[in-house]
Design a protein around this motif. Structure first.
Motif, PDB file in Angstrom:
ATOM      1  N   GLU A   1       0.117  -6.786  -8.478  1.00 53.24           N
ATOM      2  CA  GLU A   1      -0.669  -4.966  -8.682  1.00 53.24           C
ATOM      3  C   GLU A   1       0.600  -3.221  -8.364  1.00 53.24           C
ATOM      4  O   GLU A   1       1.533  -3.457  -8.447  1.00 53.24           O
ATOM      5  N   SER A   2      -0.192  -2.485  -8.700  1.00 49.03           N
ATOM      6  CA  SER A   2      -0.123  -1.069  -8.239  1.00 49.03           C
ATOM      7  C   SER A   2       0.374  -0.687  -7.582  1.00 49.03           C
ATOM      8  O   SER A   2       0.459  -1.140  -6.473  1.00 49.03           O
ATOM      9  N   VAL A   3       1.168  -0.520  -7.170  1.00 49.61           N
ATOM     10  CA  VAL A   3       2.244   0.360  -5.982  1.00 49.61           C
ATOM     11  C   VAL A   3       0.768   1.417  -5.059  1.00 49.61           C
ATOM     12  O   VAL A   3       0.560   0.568  -3.567  1.00 49.61           O
ATOM     13  N   SER A   4       0.064   2.155  -5.587  1.00 49.23           N
ATOM     14  CA  SER A   4      -1.219   2.797  -4.717  1.00 49.23           C
ATOM     15  C   SER A   4      -2.426   1.311  -4.331  1.00 49.23           C
ATOM     16  O   SER A   4      -2.245   1.471  -3.054  1.00 49.23           O
ATOM     17  N   ASP A   5      -2.095   0.603  -5.245  1.00 48.83           N
ATOM     18  CA  ASP A   5      -3.103  -0.707  -4.881  1.00 48.83           C
ATOM     19  C   ASP A   5      -3.010  -1.791  -3.641  1.00 48.83           C
ATOM     20  O   ASP A   5      -3.259  -1.737  -2.632  1.00 48.83           O
ATOM     21  N   LEU A   6      -1.548  -1.753  -3.587  1.00 50.20           N
ATOM     22  CA  LEU A   6      -0.971  -2.982  -2.700  1.00 50.20           C
ATOM     23  C   LEU A   6      -0.626  -1.596  -1.796  1.00 50.20           C
ATOM     24  O   LEU A   6      -1.156  -2.452  -0.215  1.00 50.20           O
ATOM     25  N   LEU A   7      -0.730  -0.848  -1.242  1.00 47.81           N
ATOM     26  CA  LEU A   7      -0.226  -0.067  -0.035  1.00 47.81           C
ATOM     27  C   LEU A   7      -1.428  -0.080   0.516  1.00 47.81           C
ATOM     28  O   LEU A   7      -1.244  -0.335   1.573  1.00 47.81           O
ATOM     29  N   LYS A   8      -2.566   0.270   0.223  1.00 48.03           N
ATOM     30  CA  LYS A   8      -3.756  -0.050   0.656  1.00 48.03           C
ATOM     31  C   LYS A   8      -4.941  -0.913   1.287  1.00 48.03           C
ATOM     32  O   LYS A   8      -5.221  -0.955   2.250  1.00 48.03           O
ATOM     33  N   THR A   9      -4.158  -2.425   0.559  1.00 50.84           N
ATOM     34  CA  THR A   9      -4.328  -3.744   1.875  1.00 50.84           C
ATOM     35  C   THR A   9      -3.213  -4.246   2.156  1.00 50.84           C
ATOM     36  O   THR A   9      -3.566  -5.765   2.129  1.00 50.84           O
ATOM     37  N   ALA A  10      -2.335  -4.307   2.039  1.00 49.41           N
ATOM     38  CA  ALA A  10      -0.598  -5.061   2.130  1.00 49.41           C
ATOM     39  C   ALA A  10      -0.951  -5.335   3.315  1.00 49.41           C
ATOM     40  O   ALA A  10      -0.461  -6.610   4.038  1.00 49.41           O
ATOM     41  N   ARG A  11      -1.652  -4.893   4.620  1.00 50.62           N
ATOM     42  CA  ARG A  11      -1.831  -5.597   5.834  1.00 50.62           C
ATOM     43  C   ARG A  11      -3.271  -5.791   6.215  1.00 50.62           C
ATOM     44  O   ARG A  11      -3.745  -5.768   7.077  1.00 50.62           O
ATOM     45  N   ASN A  12      -3.075  -6.949   5.834  1.00 50.52           N
ATOM     46  CA  ASN A  12      -3.811  -7.785   5.749  1.00 50.52           C
ATOM     47  C   ASN A  12      -5.495  -7.205   5.971  1.00 50.52           C
ATOM     48  O   ASN A  12      -6.047  -7.113   6.369  1.00 50.52           O
ATOM     49  N   GLY A  13      -5.116  -7.072   4.359  1.00 48.55           N
ATOM     50  CA  GLY A  13      -6.457  -6.154   3.502  1.00 48.55           C
ATOM     51  C   GLY A  13      -6.534  -4.297   4.042  1.00 48.55           C
ATOM     52  O   GLY A  13      -7.188  -3.476   3.450  1.00 48.55           O
ATOM     53  N   GLU A  14      -5.741  -4.403   5.193  1.00 50.65           N
ATOM     54  CA  GLU A  14      -5.727  -2.610   5.873  1.00 50.65           C
ATOM     55  C   GLU A  14      -4.245  -1.936   5.050  1.00 50.65           C
ATOM     56  O   GLU A  14      -3.984  -2.884   4.716  1.00 50.65           O
ATOM     57  N   PRO A  15      -4.280  -0.765   5.114  1.00 50.21           N
ATOM     58  CA  PRO A  15      -3.441  -0.066   4.618  1.00 50.21           C
ATOM     59  C   PRO A  15      -1.842  -0.267   5.000  1.00 50.21           C
ATOM     60  O   PRO A  15      -1.697  -0.222   6.770  1.00 50.21           O
ATOM     61  N   ALA A  16      -1.181  -0.331   4.578  1.00 48.74           N
ATOM     62  CA  ALA A  16       0.421  -0.688   5.269  1.00 48.74           C
ATOM     63  C   ALA A  16       0.659   0.309   6.109  1.00 48.74           C
ATOM     64  O   ALA A  16       1.074   1.624   5.441  1.00 48.74           O
ATOM     65  N   ARG A  17       1.337   0.431   6.796  1.00 47.51           N
ATOM     66  CA  ARG A  17       1.848   1.394   7.456  1.00 47.51           C
ATOM     67  C   ARG A  17       3.381   1.042   7.572  1.00 47.51           C
ATOM     68  O   ARG A  17       4.433   1.790   8.013  1.00 47.51           O
TER      69      ARG A  17
END
Length: 291
Positions: free
Chosen positions: A117-133
């Motif tokens: 994935e792109s970085v932006s897409d990954l960061l949007k969904t990495a946390r079980n479908g929620e944005p990474a923190r």
């Protein structure tokens, strides 16, 4: 499709080429991405790869491991004997002759490398479908063992995602996968197209913390008690540097905070694998407070 092997004659099936020349690290590191494959070694690692839906190109194993893998092979291919996917069978001595190394737990699989994935897409969904923190950036690590160890710590200590810089060693290289115990399949990750990329991280709401020694660094204890980590829905990106020189000066200069791990006994730094575990544990509560 089970194919018994009686010799190391690679002309008997061109698909065996995926398993050759494994002794040459530089060649393998170049060929695996070029061929669009990665190697999964040991039954446990192969199981993890199949369980998350990665597609096998072929298998190479000693016969005794077939019973352990048969249910997952059937789930992945629709047939207990692999359908049209070759399952090369050989004794362990022949396996070592073919691959050039002692095969850990007698099983190896050539897996199709997934599209990242792109970085932006990954960061949007990495946390079980929620944005990474809480994420980590591995800057230019060259040792595959350290990459695998960092992934294992990230999985164990709840890091949401791993980003690797363009020059970082491949997380899907055989040794990285094995050292990680297959957690490279568990932790969301991708490779960055450029680095540094502070603007992209800031736009996603991350406070960038560079792990390094500098005159203006703060201790890890101070950092986890600061606003960067304690405000509701805090987001932090922890940057870990290469084994020899550490982080690049430009990375340190452009980070929001430079963080050091407090040391004793005259020791000034830890191996990046050990340091990552310490930092991930200390920051485990970041981002858990809802706004």
């Amino acid at each position: 499709m089970i194919i018994p092997l009686q010799s190391a004659d690679l002309d008997q099936d061109p698909r065996l080429a995926d398993y050759t020349k494994l002794k040459d690290v530089k060649l393998r590191a170049a060929l695996e991405p070029e061929r669009g494959l990665y190697m999964a070694e040991s039954t446990n690692v192969i199981m993890r790869a199949l369980e998350i839906g990665h597609h096998p190109r072929s298998f190479l194993m000693a016969e005794k491991w077939m019973s352990d893998l048969a249910p997952l092979i059937e789930k992945a291919t629709g047939s207990p004997d692999g359908a049209d996917i070759p399952i090369f069978m050989a004794d362990e001595a022949l396996l070592e002759t073919i691959t050039g190394f002692h095969l850990h737990r007698g099983a190896l699989a050539a897996m199709q490398r997934p599209v990242l994935e792109s970085v932006s897409d990954l960061l949007k969904t990495a946390r079980n479908g929620e944005p990474a923190r809480r994420i980590v950036i591995l800057e230019d690590l060259v040792d595959h063992t350290n990459v695998g160890a960092a992934f294992r710590s990230a999985a164990a200590l709840g890091v949401d995602a791993v980003l690797v810089t363009p020059s970082c060693a491949d997380p899907l290289y055989r040794r990285s996968v094995r050292v990680s115990m297959g957690t490279v399949f568990q932790v969301p990750w991708t490779r960055m197209e450029k680095w540094p990329a502070m603007d992209e991280l800031h736009d996603a709401g991350f406070h960038v913390a560079a792990l390094a020694l500098s005159d203006d660094s703060v201790s890890l204890d101070e950092f986890v008690e600061s606003d960067a980590c304690t405000v509701p829905d805090a987001k932090i990106a922890m940057v870990m540097g290469t084994e020899g020189d550490g982080l690049k000066p430009r990375t340190i200069a452009n980070a929001d905070t430079v963080v050091r791990i407090p040391m004793a006994g005259g020791v000034d730094s830890l191996n990046v694998a050990a340091a990552s575990a310490v930092v991930f544990w200390a920051t485990r509560h970041v981002g858990q407070v809802a706004s």
